[in-house]
Design a protein around this motif. Structure first.
Motif, PDB file in Angstrom:
ATOM      1  N   THR A 194      35.701  30.930 -18.949  1.00  0.00           N
ATOM      2  CA  THR A 194      36.483  31.315 -17.769  1.00  0.00           C
ATOM      3  C   THR A 194      36.089  32.702 -17.279  1.00  0.00           C
ATOM      4  O   THR A 194      35.954  32.917 -16.077  1.00  0.00           O
ATOM      5  N   ASP A 195      35.895  33.634 -18.194  1.00  0.00           N
ATOM      6  CA  ASP A 195      35.477  34.982 -17.799  1.00  0.00           C
ATOM      7  C   ASP A 195      34.117  34.955 -17.118  1.00  0.00           C
ATOM      8  O   ASP A 195      33.912  35.608 -16.093  1.00  0.00           O
ATOM      9  N   LEU A 196      33.170  34.203 -17.694  1.00  0.00           N
ATOM     10  CA  LEU A 196      31.838  34.100 -17.098  1.00  0.00           C
ATOM     11  C   LEU A 196      31.925  33.435 -15.729  1.00  0.00           C
ATOM     12  O   LEU A 196      31.316  33.907 -14.768  1.00  0.00           O
ATOM     13  N   GLU A 197      32.683  32.357 -15.634  1.00  0.00           N
ATOM     14  CA  GLU A 197      32.851  31.658 -14.352  1.00  0.00           C
ATOM     15  C   GLU A 197      33.401  32.595 -13.288  1.00  0.00           C
ATOM     16  O   GLU A 197      32.840  32.705 -12.185  1.00  0.00           O
ATOM     17  N   ASN A 198      34.483  33.294 -13.601  1.00  0.00           N
ATOM     18  CA  ASN A 198      35.102  34.196 -12.617  1.00  0.00           C
ATOM     19  C   ASN A 198      34.165  35.331 -12.217  1.00  0.00           C
ATOM     20  O   ASN A 198      34.057  35.672 -11.037  1.00  0.00           O
ATOM     21  N   THR A 247      28.928  20.865 -14.549  1.00  0.00           N
ATOM     22  CA  THR A 247      27.650  20.225 -14.876  1.00  0.00           C
ATOM     23  C   THR A 247      26.524  21.249 -14.881  1.00  0.00           C
ATOM     24  O   THR A 247      25.724  21.318 -15.827  1.00  0.00           O
ATOM     25  N   LEU A 248      26.450  22.064 -13.825  1.00  0.00           N
ATOM     26  CA  LEU A 248      25.426  23.109 -13.769  1.00  0.00           C
ATOM     27  C   LEU A 248      25.630  24.141 -14.883  1.00  0.00           C
ATOM     28  O   LEU A 248      24.659  24.642 -15.457  1.00  0.00           O
ATOM     29  N   ALA A 249      26.888  24.449 -15.194  1.00  0.00           N
ATOM     30  CA  ALA A 249      27.168  25.407 -16.265  1.00  0.00           C
ATOM     31  C   ALA A 249      26.694  24.862 -17.611  1.00  0.00           C
ATOM     32  O   ALA A 249      26.110  25.602 -18.416  1.00  0.00           O
ATOM     33  N   THR A 250      26.919  23.580 -17.856  1.00  0.00           N
ATOM     34  CA  THR A 250      26.465  22.968 -19.103  1.00  0.00           C
ATOM     35  C   THR A 250      24.944  23.003 -19.200  1.00  0.00           C
ATOM     36  O   THR A 250      24.382  23.342 -20.250  1.00  0.00           O
ATOM     37  N   GLU A 251      24.265  22.670 -18.092  1.00  0.00           N
ATOM     38  CA  GLU A 251      22.795  22.724 -18.070  1.00  0.00           C
ATOM     39  C   GLU A 251      22.305  24.156 -18.303  1.00  0.00           C
ATOM     40  O   GLU A 251      21.356  24.383 -19.056  1.00  0.00           O
ATOM     41  N   SER A 252      22.949  25.111 -17.641  1.00  0.00           N
ATOM     42  CA  SER A 252      22.559  26.519 -17.775  1.00  0.00           C
ATOM     43  C   SER A 252      22.775  27.015 -19.195  1.00  0.00           C
ATOM     44  O   SER A 252      21.931  27.731 -19.748  1.00  0.00           O
TER      45      SER A 252
END
Length: 184
Positions: free
Chosen positions: A35-39, A62-67
Motif C-alpha cells: 500500500t505504501d509503495l502503491e500510494n 497485475t502490473l504490480a505482480t509482474e514488476s
C-alpha cells in the motif's frame, strides 16, 4: 527402518521449503508495504501527469505482480554497482545497465538503502529538465516520458533488495514511448 527413512525423505523437502519461504520473508522484511509503495508511486507519477495536463494513472495489481516478480529476479542475478559505471551526481551510486524484462517498464537500481523507492521515482521525474517538447525519448528522458505518456492509464510497481542493490520496477499499460508519437 523403511518407515523412518520414508519420514526423513519427506521431512527434508518440507524443511528446505520452509527455510526458503523464511529466507524470502527475512530478505524483504525492510521493504515498504504494498500500500505504501502503491500510494507513493501513484502520487509521484500523477503529480507529473497533472503538470502536463494528462489524466491520472490508476494502480494495476497485475502490473504490480509482474514488476515485483522482475524486481525479485534482478536480486538473484548478483548485480552490484560498479563505481566506474555509476552516476555519481547526486553523490550516491545509481547503477546503469540493469536488464529490462519488458518494453513497458522503468527500472531504477542502486546501492542498498541509499535511495527509497520514492527517491528513485523522483529521479525519473527529474528527467523533465532535459525534456525538449516533441521528443519521444532519448538519452536521459525515457523514464520521464514513460511516466507522463498521455495514453497510459495504469501502473504497477515492485521493489526488492539483494542486500547489495535495490531495484524499483514500474510497468505501464498501455505502454508509451512509441515511435512517431510525443508523450502529451
Amino acid at each position: 527402518m523403511k518407515q523412518k527413512a520414508l519420514i526423513e525423505i519427506i521431512l527434508i523437502p518440507v524443511f528446505m521449503t520452509s527455510m526458503t519461504v523464511l529466507s524470502l520473508v527475512v530478505h524483504f522484511s525492510y521493504a515498504q508495504s504494498d500500500t505504501d509503495l502503491e500510494n507513493a508511486m501513484l502520487n509521484i507519477h500523477n503529480i507529473e501527469r497533472a503538470a502536463v495536463g494528462v489524466p491520472p494513472l490508476t494502480w494495476s495489481n497485475t502490473l504490480a505482480t509482474e514488476s515485483q516478480s522482475w524486481a525479485n529476479h534482478l536480486t538473484s542475478l548478483g548485480l552490484v554497482c560498479d563505481p566506474a559505471r555509476a552516476d555519481l551526481i547526486p553523490p550516491k551510486p545509481i547503477c546503469d545497465a540493469t536488464p529490462h524484462g519488458a518494453k513497458n517498464e522503468n527500472i531504477a537500481s542502486g546501492v542498498t538503502r541509499l535511495y527509497s523507492p520514492e527517491e528513485f521515482a523522483q529521479l525519473w521525474a527529474d528527467e523533465k529538465a532535459k525534456y525538449d517538447s516533441g521528443q519521444r525519448s532519448g538519452p536521459g528522458i525515457g523514464h520521464y516520458t514513460a511516466m507522463v505518456w498521455k495514453d497510459t492509464q495504469k501502473i504497477g510497481c515492485g521493489f526488492a533488495s539483494s542486500g547489495q542493490m535495490d531495484f524499483l520496477v514500474c510497468r505501464y499499460y498501455p505502454p508509451g514511448n512509441l515511435p512517431g508519437q510525443t508523450p502529451y
